[in-house]
Design a protein around this motif. Structure first.
Motif, PDB file in Angstrom:
ATOM      1  N   THR A  77       0.857  -1.278   0.163  1.00  0.00           N
ATOM      2  CA  THR A  77      -0.124  -0.023   0.074  1.00  0.00           C
ATOM      3  C   THR A  77       0.907   1.215  -0.071  1.00  0.00           C
ATOM      4  OG1 THR A  77      -0.105   0.335   2.510  1.00  0.00           O
ATOM      5  CG2 THR A  77      -1.658  -1.224   1.296  1.00  0.00           C
ATOM      6  N   GLY A  78       0.280   2.377  -0.176  1.00  0.00           N
ATOM      7  CA  GLY A  78       0.974   3.737   0.005  1.00  0.00           C
ATOM      8  C   GLY A  78       1.581   3.717   1.057  1.00  0.00           C
ATOM      9  N   ALA A  79       1.084   3.167   2.304  1.00  0.00           N
ATOM     10  CA  ALA A  79       1.800   3.533   3.596  1.00  0.00           C
ATOM     11  C   ALA A  79       2.889   2.266   3.981  1.00  0.00           C
ATOM     12  CB  ALA A  79       0.460   3.165   4.862  1.00  0.00           C
ATOM     13  N   SER A  80       2.817   1.199   3.366  1.00  0.00           N
ATOM     14  CA  SER A  80       3.706   0.280   3.459  1.00  0.00           C
ATOM     15  C   SER A  80       4.756   0.794   2.768  1.00  0.00           C
ATOM     16  CB  SER A  80       3.418  -1.110   3.108  1.00  0.00           C
ATOM     17  OG  SER A  80       3.206  -1.370   1.837  1.00  0.00           O
ATOM     18  N   LEU A  81       4.553   1.184   1.514  1.00  0.00           N
ATOM     19  CA  LEU A  81       5.834   1.363   0.701  1.00  0.00           C
ATOM     20  C   LEU A  81       6.620   2.801   1.095  1.00  0.00           C
ATOM     21  CD1 LEU A  81       4.583   0.540  -2.861  1.00  0.00           C
ATOM     22  CD2 LEU A  81       5.996  -0.789  -1.286  1.00  0.00           C
ATOM     23  N   ASP A  82       5.744   3.640   1.860  1.00  0.00           N
ATOM     24  CA  ASP A  82       6.404   4.955   2.443  1.00  0.00           C
ATOM     25  C   ASP A  82       7.418   4.466   3.536  1.00  0.00           C
ATOM     26  OD1 ASP A  82       4.948   6.991   1.108  1.00  0.00           O
ATOM     27  OD2 ASP A  82       3.573   6.946   2.645  1.00  0.00           O
ATOM     28  N   VAL A  83       7.169   3.305   4.134  1.00  0.00           N
ATOM     29  CA  VAL A  83       8.002   2.801   5.210  1.00  0.00           C
ATOM     30  C   VAL A  83       9.172   2.280   4.756  1.00  0.00           C
ATOM     31  CG1 VAL A  83       8.309   0.954   7.100  1.00  0.00           C
ATOM     32  CG2 VAL A  83       6.247   2.279   7.134  1.00  0.00           C
ATOM     33  N   LEU A  84       9.041   1.418   3.666  1.00  0.00           N
ATOM     34  CA  LEU A  84      10.072   0.887   2.671  1.00  0.00           C
ATOM     35  C   LEU A  84      11.077   1.825   2.215  1.00  0.00           C
ATOM     36  CD1 LEU A  84      11.398  -1.915   1.828  1.00  0.00           C
ATOM     37  CD2 LEU A  84       9.963  -1.613  -0.337  1.00  0.00           C
ATOM     38  N   VAL A 134       9.309 -10.514   6.617  1.00  0.00           N
ATOM     39  CA  VAL A 134       9.549  -9.531   7.564  1.00  0.00           C
ATOM     40  C   VAL A 134       8.953  -9.283   8.708  1.00  0.00           C
ATOM     41  CG1 VAL A 134      11.596  -8.681   6.074  1.00  0.00           C
ATOM     42  CG2 VAL A 134       9.115  -7.552   6.162  1.00  0.00           C
ATOM     43  N   PHE A 135       7.476  -9.164   8.488  1.00  0.00           N
ATOM     44  CA  PHE A 135       6.691  -8.851   9.312  1.00  0.00           C
ATOM     45  C   PHE A 135       5.877  -9.827  10.408  1.00  0.00           C
ATOM     46  CE2 PHE A 135       6.447  -5.235   6.258  1.00  0.00           C
ATOM     47  CZ  PHE A 135       7.068  -4.260   7.096  1.00  0.00           C
ATOM     48  N   GLU A 136       5.514  -9.638  11.353  1.00  0.00           N
ATOM     49  CA  GLU A 136       4.772 -10.579  12.149  1.00  0.00           C
ATOM     50  C   GLU A 136       3.361 -10.746  11.639  1.00  0.00           C
ATOM     51  OE1 GLU A 136       5.527 -12.318  14.462  1.00  0.00           O
ATOM     52  OE2 GLU A 136       7.395 -11.545  15.281  1.00  0.00           O
ATOM     53  N   PRO A 137       2.710 -12.005  11.696  1.00  0.00           N
ATOM     54  CA  PRO A 137       1.516 -11.981  11.052  1.00  0.00           C
ATOM     55  C   PRO A 137       0.394 -10.970  11.655  1.00  0.00           C
ATOM     56  CG  PRO A 137       2.681 -14.376  11.692  1.00  0.00           C
ATOM     57  CD  PRO A 137       3.396 -12.978  12.003  1.00  0.00           C
ATOM     58  N   GLY A 138      -0.385 -10.636  10.839  1.00  0.00           N
ATOM     59  CA  GLY A 138      -1.314  -9.626  11.063  1.00  0.00           C
ATOM     60  C   GLY A 138      -0.830  -8.117  10.894  1.00  0.00           C
ATOM     61  N   THR A 139       0.199  -7.966  10.623  1.00  0.00           N
ATOM     62  CA  THR A 139       0.863  -6.570  10.641  1.00  0.00           C
ATOM     63  C   THR A 139       0.215  -5.874   9.373  1.00  0.00           C
ATOM     64  OG1 THR A 139       2.905  -7.087  11.481  1.00  0.00           O
ATOM     65  CG2 THR A 139       2.779  -5.215   9.963  1.00  0.00           C
ATOM     66  N   CYS A 140      -0.165  -6.472   8.316  1.00  0.00           N
ATOM     67  CA  CYS A 140      -0.595  -5.884   6.818  1.00  0.00           C
ATOM     68  C   CYS A 140      -2.044  -5.514   7.001  1.00  0.00           C
ATOM     69  CB  CYS A 140      -0.290  -6.777   5.865  1.00  0.00           C
ATOM     70  SG  CYS A 140       1.418  -7.044   5.343  1.00  0.00           S
ATOM     71  N   SER A 141      -2.854  -6.362   7.709  1.00  0.00           N
ATOM     72  CA  SER A 141      -4.109  -6.007   8.185  1.00  0.00           C
ATOM     73  C   SER A 141      -4.368  -4.826   8.903  1.00  0.00           C
ATOM     74  CB  SER A 141      -5.020  -7.155   8.596  1.00  0.00           C
ATOM     75  OG  SER A 141      -4.920  -8.362   7.761  1.00  0.00           O
ATOM     76  N   GLY A 197      -2.043  -2.288   9.482  1.00  0.00           N
ATOM     77  CA  GLY A 197      -1.273  -1.409   8.835  1.00  0.00           C
ATOM     78  C   GLY A 197      -0.130  -0.584   9.976  1.00  0.00           C
ATOM     79  N   ALA A 198       0.254  -1.480  10.782  1.00  0.00           N
ATOM     80  CA  ALA A 198       1.383  -0.966  11.681  1.00  0.00           C
ATOM     81  C   ALA A 198       3.158  -1.295  11.404  1.00  0.00           C
ATOM     82  CB  ALA A 198       1.003  -1.669  12.949  1.00  0.00           C
ATOM     83  N   TRP A 199       3.190  -1.086   9.853  1.00  0.00           N
ATOM     84  CA  TRP A 199       4.422  -1.342   9.249  1.00  0.00           C
ATOM     85  C   TRP A 199       5.607  -0.602  10.095  1.00  0.00           C
ATOM     86  CZ3 TRP A 199      -0.043  -0.155   6.309  1.00  0.00           C
ATOM     87  CH2 TRP A 199      -0.492  -1.125   5.537  1.00  0.00           C
ATOM     88  N   ALA A 200       5.283   0.650  10.394  1.00  0.00           N
ATOM     89  CA  ALA A 200       6.450   1.408  11.013  1.00  0.00           C
ATOM     90  C   ALA A 200       6.628   0.998  12.500  1.00  0.00           C
ATOM     91  CB  ALA A 200       6.033   2.937  10.973  1.00  0.00           C
ATOM     92  N   ASP A 201       5.664   0.124  12.884  1.00  0.00           N
ATOM     93  CA  ASP A 201       5.947  -0.304  14.513  1.00  0.00           C
ATOM     94  C   ASP A 201       7.325  -1.332  14.600  1.00  0.00           C
ATOM     95  OD1 ASP A 201       6.012  -1.241  17.120  1.00  0.00           O
ATOM     96  OD2 ASP A 201       3.773  -1.781  17.086  1.00  0.00           O
ATOM     97  N   PRO A 202       8.231  -1.091  15.406  1.00  0.00           N
ATOM     98  CA  PRO A 202       9.340  -1.756  15.501  1.00  0.00           C
ATOM     99  C   PRO A 202       9.110  -3.214  16.118  1.00  0.00           C
ATOM    100  CG  PRO A 202       9.985   0.328  16.232  1.00  0.00           C
ATOM    101  CD  PRO A 202       8.374   0.383  16.106  1.00  0.00           C
ATOM    102  N   GLY A 203       8.126  -3.188  16.897  1.00  0.00           N
ATOM    103  CA  GLY A 203       7.621  -4.699  17.349  1.00  0.00           C
ATOM    104  C   GLY A 203       6.744  -5.369  16.142  1.00  0.00           C
ATOM    105  N   ALA A 204       6.402  -4.849  15.109  1.00  0.00           N
ATOM    106  CA  ALA A 204       6.066  -5.526  13.984  1.00  0.00           C
ATOM    107  C   ALA A 204       7.086  -6.414  13.137  1.00  0.00           C
ATOM    108  CB  ALA A 204       5.442  -4.641  13.050  1.00  0.00           C
ATOM    109  N   LEU A 205       8.152  -6.482  13.414  1.00  0.00           N
ATOM    110  CA  LEU A 205       9.291  -6.938  12.526  1.00  0.00           C
ATOM    111  C   LEU A 205       9.587  -8.309  13.157  1.00  0.00           C
ATOM    112  CD1 LEU A 205      11.656  -4.075  11.630  1.00  0.00           C
ATOM    113  CD2 LEU A 205      10.039  -5.166  10.113  1.00  0.00           C
ATOM    114  N   LYS A 206       9.653  -9.284  12.408  1.00  0.00           N
ATOM    115  CA  LYS A 206      10.354 -10.578  13.000  1.00  0.00           C
ATOM    116  C   LYS A 206      11.939 -10.248  13.232  1.00  0.00           C
ATOM    117  CE  LYS A 206       7.210 -13.421  10.590  1.00  0.00           C
ATOM    118  NZ  LYS A 206       6.840 -14.094   9.455  1.00  0.00           N
ATOM    119  N   GLU A 207      12.610 -11.260  13.625  1.00  0.00           N
ATOM    120  CA  GLU A 207      13.995 -11.181  13.657  1.00  0.00           C
ATOM    121  C   GLU A 207      14.586 -10.779  12.470  1.00  0.00           C
ATOM    122  OE1 GLU A 207      17.604 -13.355  16.070  1.00  0.00           O
ATOM    123  OE2 GLU A 207      15.872 -14.523  15.886  1.00  0.00           O
ATOM    124  N   ALA A 208      14.353 -11.559  11.384  1.00  0.00           N
ATOM    125  CA  ALA A 208      14.924 -11.451  10.048  1.00  0.00           C
ATOM    126  C   ALA A 208      14.501 -10.097   9.574  1.00  0.00           C
ATOM    127  CB  ALA A 208      14.387 -12.350   9.129  1.00  0.00           C
TER     128      ALA A 208
END
Length: 338
Positions: free
Chosen positions: A77-84, A309-316, A318-329
């Motif tokens: 999405t626009g928001a997820s690609l903003d993060v990337l 890269v994201f924990e399950p449920g992150t995309c639904s 919309g918390a892509w910028a949350d550091p806690g949303a990232l898996k170790e990888a």
């Protein structure tokens, strides 16, 4: 230098707009006074064994691959690609259009529109885009050649005028000879060139794009019979927990003789799952940095497997910028892109 077309006008306009604080297409990810990857490097081309910017200097792109858009469209999405683009600082997004597995063959119009939408969004954020024709099973790319012809014809009709699009014409050929892959490339590259004469084309290699290693071969068969086309690169894929010393040596050796782009890799095993081998992955990244080999990591989604890269449920959520949303990888690869 070749492969320039309208770049000079785009380049000048971008620089003037940035200095004036005016927004133009391709500048959304830049901070004040900063250039986006496309503004910094312009239209890419292959020079010798390197990927080079419009100034003729070698470039190493670093970024992410999407997962299959039939499953994870909601992660793009626009928001997820903003993060990337902004937070991670990625240069490139690989947009993976699966052919089978409920992908393109089920609804060509829908998946072409979907890929085109993501290309537009990545372009607005100043990133390069790899259009990935994600054939995998069956492993003979000729099986899907008619569909590939339709897909690349329609994509280049929409995006062939752009300076930021690269085309990966066969994700992971397998179970077939290099000669079979080469003949497919000789048929499909002219389709891409008809709509985008100057673009870099990425050619899949034997044995799941391992330069043949996974089927007992090596890069010598490509060197002996290369694709007869200019401005192309050969792809290499690896998964650090599965692909050890022989694969790493092959990549390092091949990159001295062939233009190579690592369009897919993971820190896990070849399934994209399991424990991470960050030590081996770092050795690969060190070689790629030394030899200016561009790369995209698998994958920018919230799939349950460890390679996402994201924990399950992150995309639904919309918390892509949350550091806690990232898996170790995810933490590991974000830090290496940034």
């Amino acid at each position: 230098m070749c492969f320039r077309r309208s770049l000079a006008r785009f380049w000048a306009a971008g620089l003037l707009a940035v200095s004036a604080g005016v927004a133009v297409p391709g500048t959304a990810s830049a901070g004040a006074g900063a250039l986006t990857p496309v503004q910094a490097h312009g239209r890419l081309e292959v020079c010798g064994t390197a990927l080079c910017g419009q100034d003729g200097k070698p470039v190493q792109l670093r970024g992410m691959s999407s997962h299959g858009t039939q499953w994870f469209e909601h992660c793009l999405t626009g928001a997820s690609l903003d993060v990337l683009a902004r937070d991670w600082g990625a240069d490139v997004l690989r947009v993976s259009t699966y052919v089978q597995e409920d992908g393109y063959e089920t609804d060509p119009e829908r998946f072409t529109d979907l890929a085109s939408r993501v290309i537009d969004q990545a372009t607005e954020r100043g990133m390069y885009v790899i259009v990935d024709w994600h054939m995998l099973d069956p492993g003979d790319p000729h099986v899907n050649k008619e569909l590939a012809t339709r897909f690349f014809t329609e994509i280049t009709e929409r995006h062939g005028h752009q300076d930021n699009v690269l085309y990966e014409i066969a994700n992971e050929p397998n179970g077939v000879s290099w000669q079979t892959i080469r003949s497919y490339a000789q048929d499909v590259i002219p389709v891409v060139r008809a709509g985008d004469p100057d673009a870099v084309v990425l050619v899949g290699t034997r044995a799941w794009s391992s330069l043949g290693v996974s089927e007992g071969a090596e890069e010598s068969e490509i060197l002996a019979d290369p694709v007869n086309a200019g401005n192309i690169m050969y792809t290499f894929h690896f998964y650090a927990a599965s692909h050890g010393e022989e694969y790493l040596r092959t990549l390092a050796r091949a990159a001295d003789e062939l233009p190579v782009f690592v369009t897919e890799f993971g820190t896990q095993d070849y399934s994209g799952d399991g424990p991470d081998d960050f030590a081996m992955a770092q050795r690969y990244l060190d070689v790629m940095a030394e030899k200016n080999i561009s790369w995209t990591n698998w994958n920018y989604s919230d799939d349950v497997r460890s390679g996402a890269v994201f924990e399950p449920g992150t995309c639904s959520g919309g918390a892509w910028a949350d550091p806690g949303a990232l898996k170790e990888a995810g933490v590991w690869i974000r830090d290496r892109i940034a």
